[in-house]
Design a protein around this motif. Structure first.
Motif, mmCIF file in Angstrom:
data_model
loop_
_atom_site.group_PDB
_atom_site.id
_atom_site.type_symbol
_atom_site.label_atom_id
_atom_site.label_comp_id
_atom_site.label_asym_id
_atom_site.label_seq_id
_atom_site.Cartn_x
_atom_site.Cartn_y
_atom_site.Cartn_z
ATOM 1 N N HIS A 169 0.823 -1.218 0.000
ATOM 2 C CA HIS A 169 0.000 0.000 0.000
ATOM 3 C C HIS A 169 0.850 1.258 0.000
ATOM 4 N N GLU A 170 2.143 1.129 0.353
ATOM 5 C CA GLU A 170 3.015 2.303 0.336
ATOM 6 C C GLU A 170 3.155 2.909 -1.053
ATOM 7 N N LEU A 171 2.905 2.127 -2.097
ATOM 8 C CA LEU A 171 2.955 2.679 -3.448
ATOM 9 C C LEU A 171 1.966 3.814 -3.626
ATOM 10 N N PHE A 172 0.897 3.784 -2.838
ATOM 11 C CA PHE A 172 -0.146 4.781 -3.018
ATOM 12 C C PHE A 172 0.168 6.090 -2.301
ATOM 13 N N ASN A 173 1.361 6.167 -1.700
ATOM 14 C CA ASN A 173 1.861 7.441 -1.182
ATOM 15 C C ASN A 173 2.597 8.234 -2.248
ATOM 16 N N ILE A 174 2.790 7.622 -3.426
ATOM 17 C CA ILE A 174 3.574 8.267 -4.483
ATOM 18 C C ILE A 174 2.622 9.058 -5.378
ATOM 19 N N SER A 175 2.469 10.318 -5.093
ATOM 20 C CA SER A 175 1.496 11.128 -5.830
ATOM 21 C C SER A 175 1.936 11.429 -7.258
ATOM 22 N N THR A 176 3.223 11.183 -7.574
ATOM 23 C CA THR A 176 3.731 11.457 -8.923
ATOM 24 C C THR A 176 3.592 10.264 -9.864
ATOM 25 N N LEU A 177 3.191 9.089 -9.349
ATOM 26 C CA LEU A 177 3.192 7.866 -10.143
ATOM 27 C C LEU A 177 2.221 7.972 -11.315
ATOM 28 N N ARG A 178 2.755 7.702 -12.520
ATOM 29 C CA ARG A 178 1.958 7.815 -13.739
ATOM 30 C C ARG A 178 1.761 6.477 -14.454
ATOM 31 N N LEU A 210 -1.922 9.051 -12.112
ATOM 32 C CA LEU A 210 -1.801 7.763 -12.792
ATOM 33 C C LEU A 210 -2.427 7.820 -14.176
ATOM 34 N N ARG A 211 -1.621 7.476 -15.190
ATOM 35 C CA ARG A 211 -2.079 7.489 -16.579
ATOM 36 C C ARG A 211 -2.213 6.080 -17.150
ATOM 37 N N GLU A 212 -1.377 5.153 -16.692
ATOM 38 C CA GLU A 212 -1.353 3.819 -17.288
ATOM 39 C C GLU A 212 -1.257 2.777 -16.185
ATOM 40 N N PHE A 213 -2.086 1.737 -16.301
ATOM 41 C CA PHE A 213 -1.990 0.621 -15.371
ATOM 42 C C PHE A 213 -2.109 -0.676 -16.151
ATOM 43 N N TYR A 214 -1.033 -1.472 -16.104
ATOM 44 C CA TYR A 214 -0.962 -2.752 -16.807
ATOM 45 C C TYR A 214 -0.802 -3.867 -15.772
ATOM 46 N N ALA A 215 -1.675 -4.855 -15.814
ATOM 47 C CA ALA A 215 -1.569 -5.981 -14.885
ATOM 48 C C ALA A 215 -2.100 -7.239 -15.554
ATOM 49 N N GLU A 216 -1.631 -7.514 -16.751
ATOM 50 C CA GLU A 216 -2.051 -8.718 -17.470
ATOM 51 C C GLU A 216 -1.512 -9.966 -16.783
ATOM 52 N N ASN A 217 -2.388 -10.976 -16.673
ATOM 53 C CA ASN A 217 -1.989 -12.285 -16.149
ATOM 54 C C ASN A 217 -1.286 -12.155 -14.806
ATOM 55 N N SER A 218 -1.875 -11.382 -13.902
ATOM 56 C CA SER A 218 -1.274 -11.144 -12.587
ATOM 57 C C SER A 218 -2.079 -11.769 -11.457
ATOM 58 N N LYS A 219 -3.046 -12.609 -11.781
ATOM 59 C CA LYS A 219 -3.818 -13.378 -10.814
ATOM 60 C C LYS A 219 -4.747 -12.514 -9.965
ATOM 61 N N ASN A 233 -7.709 10.573 -14.574
ATOM 62 C CA ASN A 233 -6.792 10.865 -15.674
ATOM 63 C C ASN A 233 -6.234 9.610 -16.337
ATOM 64 N N LEU A 234 -6.799 8.464 -15.997
ATOM 65 C CA LEU A 234 -6.305 7.216 -16.553
ATOM 66 C C LEU A 234 -6.542 7.159 -18.059
ATOM 67 N N MET A 235 -5.497 6.791 -18.803
ATOM 68 C CA MET A 235 -5.582 6.685 -20.257
ATOM 69 C C MET A 235 -5.552 5.231 -20.732
ATOM 70 N N ILE A 236 -4.848 4.357 -20.016
ATOM 71 C CA ILE A 236 -4.736 2.945 -20.382
ATOM 72 C C ILE A 236 -5.062 2.099 -19.161
ATOM 73 N N LEU A 237 -6.010 1.174 -19.304
ATOM 74 C CA LEU A 237 -6.335 0.221 -18.251
ATOM 75 C C LEU A 237 -6.361 -1.169 -18.878
ATOM 76 N N PHE A 238 -5.313 -1.931 -18.633
ATOM 77 C CA PHE A 238 -5.192 -3.280 -19.193
ATOM 78 C C PHE A 238 -5.148 -4.279 -18.038
#
Length: 322
Positions: A169-178, A210-219, A233-238
């Motif tokens: 959950h610490e990843l969600f402290n990163i306000s710059t993550l795109r 966050l602009r892109e989130f890829y999580a193919e075949n990640s269970k 602002n999400l542009m890609i959701l895979f």
């Protein structure tokens, strides 16, 4: 090599047909700030003498046939801003202690190598890091919580490894993550059932970046939570080839910047929300469904009026509408 060139600050030799080992006498080029040897046919190990180039800011060694391990002498390059050694055969563990004294380091690119072992918690000490690419290695273990200390991080690429456990959950402290890419890891089990919802529920800090989130075949499993609509602002959701179930939430229509949506090869049911037709930026939609073809066919008639390119897949048939 550089004895008669005392003012040389850049050595750009990328994309030639150079071969052999990287010459150790490069250490004579003490004033060089940019060394680019990428996309040649260099082989052997990265010479330890490279640590004498203490003026280096940019070091690019990608796209060769380099092997061995990362020499600790790279740690002497305290002014380094960007380091790339992607698409080689470098092995061993990634020792983040090498980079600890590089207060300006922003980019590490080591994808498609043969690195093994866990990601060290020392990654949290590279505080100015903005981009990290470790795709296509053999990394195992958990994603360190110390990633959350990298407050300038914009891109994380960890695809095609064997990482396990949950997304910290610490990843969600990163306000710059795109861009967050976790395609084809071993993120499995009951923890991931929780994480699939946790990931999208805790988006308050990410919604503006966050602009892109890829999580193919990640269970990932469970329902797609309604809070996904907060990723404005999400542009890609895979999210293909997971174990997602339930209906597609209506709130997905809040993603007005969305250009690509791939939910194929899950266990989703129900109908596609007609509000998706209001996503005028959307140009690619991939959803596999084997239960209700008539629902999809009726929807396609409306959808085709809105979208430039839509791929609707069934179990044994596919249509491309232009």
């Amino acid at each position: 090599m550089c004895r008669n060139l005392p003012s040389l600050t850049g050595l750009h030799l990328s994309k030639n047909q150079l071969s052999g080992t990287i010459p150790t006498n490069l250490s004579q080029c003490s004033g060089v700030e940019v060394l680019s040897l990428s996309y040649n046919s260099f082989c052997g190990e990265i010479p330890s003498e490279i640590g004498y180039l203490t003026s280096l800011q940019l070091l690019y060694l990608g796209g060769n046939n380099l092997n061995g391990i990362l020499p600790h002498e790279i740690g002497h390059l305290q002014g380094l801003v960007s380091f790339g050694a992607e698409q080689n055969e470098i092995a061993g563990s990634i020792d983040f202690n090498i980079f600890m004294n590089m207060s300006s380091l922003q980019n590490i690119n080591l994808w498609r190598n043969k690195f093994t072992g866990n990601l060290s918690r020392d990654v949290g000490n590279i505080t100015m890091l903005t981009e990290l690419y470790f795709q296509e290695n053999h990394l195992t273990g958990l994603i360190p919580t110390e990633f959350g200390q990298l407050y300038h991080l914009e891109t994380i690429g960890l695809d095609l490894n064997s990482l396990s456990g949950s997304i910290p959950h610490e990843l969600f402290n990163i306000s710059t993550l795109r861009s967050l890419s976790l395609v084809e890891n071993a993120l499995s089990g009951v923890i991931i059932l929780y994480t699939a919802s946790f990931l999208l529920l805790h988006v308050g800090n990410l919604s503006s970046s966050l602009r892109e989130f890829y999580a193919e075949n990640s269970k990932f499993s469970g329902n797609i939570p309604v809070e996904i609509g907060n990723l404005s602002n999400l542009m890609i959701l895979f999210l293909p080839a997971n174990e997602l179930s339930g209906n597609i939430p209506l709130t997905i229509s809040h993603l007005h910047e969305l250009q690509g949506l791939n939910l194929s090869h899950n266990m989703l049911g129900g109908s596609i929300p007609h509000a998706i037709c209001d996503l005028f930026s959307l140009n690619t939609l991939v959803i596999v469904e084997d239960k209700a073809k008539e629902i999809w066919r009726n929807f396609v008639i409306v959808l085709n009026l809105k979208l430039r390119s839509v791929q609707i897949q069934y179990i044994n048939e596919a249509m491309l509408l232009v």
